[in-house]
Design an enzyme around this catalytic site. Structure first.
Site, short mmCIF file in Angstrom:
data_model
loop_
_atom_site.label_atom_id
_atom_site.label_comp_id
_atom_site.label_asym_id
_atom_site.label_seq_id
_atom_site.Cartn_x
_atom_site.Cartn_y
_atom_site.Cartn_z
N ASP A 157 0.92 -1.29 0.12
CA ASP A 157 -0.07 -0.09 0.14
C ASP A 157 0.94 1.32 -0.01
O ASP A 157 2.20 1.12 -0.05
CB ASP A 157 -1.01 -0.09 1.16
CG ASP A 157 -0.19 -0.43 2.48
OD1 ASP A 157 0.91 -0.40 2.38
OD2 ASP A 157 -0.97 -0.44 3.56
N GLU B 289 -9.56 -1.70 5.02
CA GLU B 289 -10.20 -1.19 6.32
C GLU B 289 -11.61 -2.18 6.49
O GLU B 289 -12.09 -2.78 5.46
CB GLU B 289 -10.59 -0.11 6.17
CG GLU B 289 -9.31 0.96 6.20
CD GLU B 289 -8.72 1.23 7.64
OE1 GLU B 289 -8.90 0.22 8.59
OE2 GLU B 289 -8.19 2.32 7.84
N HIS C 249 -7.22 -4.38 10.02
CA HIS C 249 -6.98 -4.12 8.85
C HIS C 249 -5.74 -4.72 8.30
O HIS C 249 -4.57 -5.04 8.96
CB HIS C 249 -7.01 -2.75 8.32
CG HIS C 249 -5.86 -1.77 8.92
ND1 HIS C 249 -5.99 -0.81 9.59
CD2 HIS C 249 -4.53 -1.82 8.39
CE1 HIS C 249 -4.88 -0.02 9.92
NE2 HIS C 249 -3.93 -0.85 9.00
N ASN D 44 -7.58 -2.33 14.29
CA ASN D 44 -9.24 -2.83 13.71
C ASN D 44 -9.22 -4.04 12.93
O ASN D 44 -10.08 -4.20 12.38
CB ASN D 44 -9.75 -1.62 13.16
CG ASN D 44 -9.10 -1.16 11.94
OD1 ASN D 44 -8.10 -1.84 11.25
ND2 ASN D 44 -9.60 -0.13 11.59
#
Ligand code: GLP
Length: 250
Positions: free
Chosen positions: A67, A143, A138, A136
């Site tokens: 990313d 996400e 990810h 979280n």
């Protein structure tokens, strides 16, 4: 899935680096899927030491990163291209022309995602994909969402991710709000997935990802469907998962 529990971050890094090093030695022209964040930094240092010692040769290696922040040039000190150069590529004998990170400065981010995905498809599956995990759940910048997205795509970062990554920027306002990320398609196509997790902040996400339901609300949970996942984490990060009764290899 193979799970390895280590005492601390340093031991996690050494063990995960050994898995990566074994791949490089066994197949010198491997395609390595690489990740950013604080979790893989120690692993990269161990790989650099292995290269300096003459044990690891990166000259035929190709890399694909997960990313990049939208809007950041590769020379920006918080861009993931800069991270990879400074934490690994500048210190090993890899050919930079064979290192791939999405271009955060592309004028049309959606078109850049199409280009990156086509490049990934042409290269073929990564031999090993390294992953950290967000608090979280990810992976890359996939996400929590209502759906899993397979190809490389543009994402809006969640408040939780912006908060978590604000520590690297002068202020929270400077954290980009969007990113370009490999989707779960290329991650799941990798022949092997190596996940590194450290610290108590990750314990809940790790438990949800590997002992909870497979749901795009916890993106890493899709890894339960991958046939070859190696999870290396320290005691703090794996505490919740181990409570569920899963067995660790070592
Ligand atoms: C970022 C990256 C992820 C990484 C995550 C966790 O959001 N896009 O690839 O896994 O941070 O980072 P850390 O390892 O610093 O906890």
């Amino acid at each position: 899935m193979q799970i390895y529990v280590t005492k601390d971050y340093e031991a996690m890094s050494r063990k995960a680096a050994a898995v990566m090093a074994a791949q490089i030695i066994a197949k010198p022209d491997s395609i390595l899927g690489l990740a950013t964040g604080s979790s893989p930094v120690g692993l990269y240092q161990d790989l650099i030491a292995g290269c300096a010692a003459g044990d690891l040769d990166f000259s035929r290696i190709t890399t694909v990163n997960l990313d990049e922040y939208a809007g950041l040039d590769g020379t920006h000190d918080q861009s993931y291209r800069y991270f990879m150069n400074t934490n690994l590529f500048d210190h090993v004998n890899v050919d930079k022309a064979r290192t791939n990170v999405p271009n955060g400065k592309a004028p049309d981010p959606a078109a850049e995602c199409v280009r990156y995905e086509a490049m990934l498809q042409k290269l073929g599956p990564a031999d090993i994909q390294l992953l950290g995990m967000g608090r979280n759940g990810h992976i890359g910048f996939n996400e929590p969402d209502d759906v899993f997205t397979a190809p490389t795509h543009v994402v809006e970062l969640t408040d939780s991710t912006i908060d978590a990554n604000a520590r690297f920027f002068a202020s929270r306002d400077e954290v980009p709000k969007k990113a370009l990320t490999m989707g779960v398609g290329a991650i799941m196509r990798a022949r092997r997935v190596l996940v590194v997790v450290s610290g108590p902040d990750k314990a809940e996400a790790v438990k949800a990802a590997f002992a909870g339901p497979i749901t795009p609300r916890v993106p890493a949970s899709i890894l339960q469907l991958h046939p070859d996942v190696v999870l290396v984490g320290d005691e703090a990060a794996l505490a919740g998962l181990l409570e569920t009764g899963v067995t660790a290899c070592g």
